[in-house]
Scaffold this motif. Structure first.
Motif, PDB file in Angstrom:
ATOM      1  N   LEU A  41       0.631  -1.225  -0.053  1.00 59.81           N
ATOM      2  CA  LEU A  41       0.060  -0.001  -0.030  1.00 59.81           C
ATOM      3  C   LEU A  41       0.781   1.131   0.048  1.00 59.81           C
ATOM      4  N   GLY A 415      -1.408   1.593   5.945  1.00 62.84           N
ATOM      5  CA  GLY A 415      -1.268   2.624   4.930  1.00 62.84           C
ATOM      6  C   GLY A 415      -0.324   3.840   5.541  1.00 62.84           C
ATOM      7  N   LEU A 458      -9.241   7.475   4.925  1.00 67.74           N
ATOM      8  CA  LEU A 458      -8.593   6.352   4.241  1.00 67.74           C
ATOM      9  C   LEU A 458      -9.759   5.302   4.291  1.00 67.74           C
ATOM     10  N   ALA A 464      -6.302   2.736   1.894  1.00 67.45           N
ATOM     11  CA  ALA A 464      -5.729   3.536   0.837  1.00 67.45           C
ATOM     12  C   ALA A 464      -6.532   4.792   1.108  1.00 67.45           C
TER      13      ALA A 464
END
Length: 681
Positions: A41, A415, A458, A464
């Protein structure tokens, strides 16, 4: 150690990366024979070790890259204990009287604190002693000393489930009471399980070799995060070597360290103090693709209803200090290399390949070694100038775990966002998304001219990024954050306090809807319902100099036009509630609010009390204060044993209970008439 929110915004925010446990074969857990995939990621990758040999080679290689002339790891003075940055207050009705509960970040997720109550009894831990107080008679019914009086300094908190209490001693060097002759001090924190069904008694304990990070409890299940560093001894190399030569020597030492130097260890003891040593297994350790090898994070899982039968530990080769939990998720976030990074070495020794025997092959000769090849006499004898290291990227890594099932957490995703977190308050999970607020260029001290803050949204299953809103508080940094449903509130400060309101209802398009500029700042924000928000912090003059405690009531019903309706100001004072929201009590039923208050009298002395407020829809009004008795006089030159400063407040029935090291005072909520004083003898 309790860390100010202002300080917490300037301390190391290191990384914690977890993933599913690795297997000794190439298969992932539960899927024998199937290769564990790499999860990528952005720049974050999570992979599993293929076995102990692979683990040792990887840890050596990573640690060797991060060793410096004086050894491994960041300076501990800059590492703050991540705890107590919580922010919601719940009212509970159980089998006992109506009562308040610990002010926690998320409903249904309990956090360690000094005082717990179920309405029938009050349990406290103070100066190494656990006490049980009957709420009806206001008498102490049980006492259990857990450490000696000489170790009364040891910081401790509580988690309670039914008739089980878990006492969390977060410091190292703790010796169980009565065991000084037969057991040495523990190297790390100590977690003691206590039976409360009768006279309190110890059922057992867990002592990890590391440092306490934080803990959360959902139902009767507690998850404790512990940080450990490799046990590698770097000998004194004398004054003659250059820093470059020291670094190369230290890399050789790292490349010879055994796997036991890294694997986290712990001891589980029974009620009699008989301990059994344990260690996290290689197949329970995972790692990110990019890691330092200088520390590991371990999560121990305890079901208080079942006792200390199995702590189901899992570990990851990473660092961390910020934990945020919901009923279904556990998040760990941090910036792993903000405070410390090694000086580069021009001639880097490669980490040796690992053999099945666990022993490293012979490393290359180092400068000064007689076996080194001859030096070219025509070469320039002057040492190469040392390079100035670049600062690491100011980034926050976020990792999510699913905790819906019993036992060890299940890794979900990771992330990364720019900037640094203030505390756990800067994160909030809502309707399938994680909102996270950070500040970039937030240098320690007054140099924040280039700083700015942002909120990122996110997706919770991948972490993401789906949206962001930036440009908050140019030249300032975040002092407090609160997310309430689809709305966010961010306070930044340097000279004035902008309170920003954010519309986060569309995750892909978050936007700023309003802004209020006032002097001073709010270090803690608390929802008060019906479009109201309570702020606790400091008033300041136009130049940003703090003047004393202020409690503000904001009208945020119109997101485009936030207003301050009322302010209570107490000059030359401060409150623990600014940096530890556990210290704040808000009883919505009557509008009662209580916070500790220390006032400065111009000398070295402070006066501690509990400030009692009434907060309604339009105003903050001071209704009185509660002061505990002064400590008993001591002989000249002897230290004062007890601090009368009020630390916590609890509502039980129609009584307001306040707690200090001296004891407990009970006052009527209506009028504050004293009902009882319960001393801690």
């Amino acid at each position: 150690m309790r860390t100010s929110i202002r300080t917490a915004g300037a301390v190391t925010l290191a990384a914690a990366l977890f993933t599913t446990g690795c297997s000794g074969s190439t298969g992932s857990a539960g899927e024998a024979g199937r290769t564990t995939p790499v999860v990528e990621l952005g720049k974050v990758k999570l992979v599993s070790y293929s076995g102990c040999d692979d683990m040792l080679a990887g840890l050596r290689r990573a640690a060797a890259k991060n060793v410096g002339p004086w050894g491994l790891g960041p300076p501990q003075i800059m590492y703050a204990e991540a705890r107590s940055d919580v922010s919601s207050q719940a009212k509970a009705v159980g089998s006992g009287q109506e009562h308040s509960t610990t002010n926690t970040h998320e409903a249904g997720v309990d956090e360690p604190d000094l005082v717990k109550t179920d309405g029938n009894r009050v349990i406290t831990v103070n100066r190494g002693v656990l006490r049980v107080i009957d709420a009806a008679t206001k008498k102490i019914t049980g006492t259990l000393r857990l450490v000696s009086a000489e170790q009364a300094w040891a910081p401790a908190d509580l988690l309670i489930s039914g008739d089980r209490a878990l006492v969390l001693f977060s410091g190292g060097g703790i010796i169980p009471f009565g065991a000084m002759a037969k057991r040495a001090a523990s190297p790390g924190p100590r977690y003691v399980l206590v039976d409360l069904s009768g006279e309190p008694k110890v059922m057992g304990s867990i002592t990890p070799n590391g440092s306490h990070v934080d803990a959360r409890m959902v139902g009767s299940t507690v998850r404790i995060v512990v940080r450990s560093q490799p046990e590698i001894v770097f000998p004194d190399l004398g004054p003659k070597l250059t820093e470059q030569e020291r670094t190369l020597k230290n890399r050789e030492i790292v490349n010879r360290a055994p796997i036991s130097a890294w694997l986290p260890t712990f001891e589980t003891a029974d009620a009699k103090g008989v301990g059994v040593k344990g260690s996290v297994k290689c197949e329970q350790v995972s790692h990110p693709d990019d890691y330092t090898g200088t520390s590991l994070l371990t999560v121990h899982t305890l079901d208080l209803a079942q006792g200390l039968t199995d702590t189901a530990p899992i570990s990851v080769a990473a660092d961390g200090d910020t934990v945020y939990g919901t009923g279904t998720s556990l998040y760990v976030a941090s910036n792993p290399r903000w405070w410390w990074w090694p000086r580069p070495v021009d001639d880097v020794l490669p980490a040796p390949a690992e053999s099945d025997s666990g022993q490293a092959p012979q490393v290359e000769p180092t400068p000064g070694d007689p076996s080194a090849p001859p030096v070219d006499p025509s070469a320039d004898p002057s040492p190469a100038p040392e390079k100035t290291p670049e600062q690491p990227p100011e980034e926050t890594e976020v990792h999510r775990f699913d905790i819906t099932a019993p036992g060890a957490p299940r890794y979900v995703a990771s992330g990364k966002v720019p900037g640094r977190l203030l505390n756990q308050y800067s994160m909030s999970e809502y309707q399938g998304h994680l909102r996270i607020a950070t500040t970039t260029n937030s240098a320690v001290g007054p140099s924040t001219e280039n700083s700015s803050s942002a909120v990122y949204v996110l997706k919770d299953d991948t972490l993401a990024k789906v949206g962001e809103i930036g440009g908050l508080g140019a030249g300032e940094r975040i002092y407090s954050v609160r997310f309430i449903g689809p709305v966010g509130y961010v306070v930044t400060f340097k000279q004035v306090d902008p309170l920003y309101t954010l519309d986060l209802s569309d995750p892909a398009n978050p936007r700023k809807t309003g802004e209020l500029k006032i002097t001073g700042y709010s270090a803690y924000l608390h929802p008060a319902g019906d479009g109201r928000l309570i702020g606790i912090g400091q008033e300041a003059n136009a130049k940003g100099r703090t003047l004393g405690t202020q409690v503000s009531l904001f009208d945020v019903s119109d997101p485009a036009n936030p207003r301050r309706l009322s302010q209570m100001f107490q000059k030359e004072s401060g409150s623990e509630a600014e940096w530890d929201p556990h210290a704040f009590l808000y009883w919505a039923k009557t509008g009662l609010a209580v916070l500790p208050l220390n006032t400065w009298d111009g000398t070295a002395n402070t006066t501690g009390s509990a400030l009692v407020l009434k907060i309604d829809d339009a105003a903050v009004t001071k209704t009185g204060s509660v002061v505990h008795p002064k400590p008993k006089p001591v002989k000249k030159g002897e230290p004062i044993l007890f601090d009368p400063t009020v630390r916590r407040a609890v509502v039980i029935g129609d009584g307001l209970w306040t707690f200090s090291e001296q004891g407990v005072k009970v006052n009527a909520m209506d009028g504050l008439a004293e009902q009882a004083w319960i001393p801690f003898d």
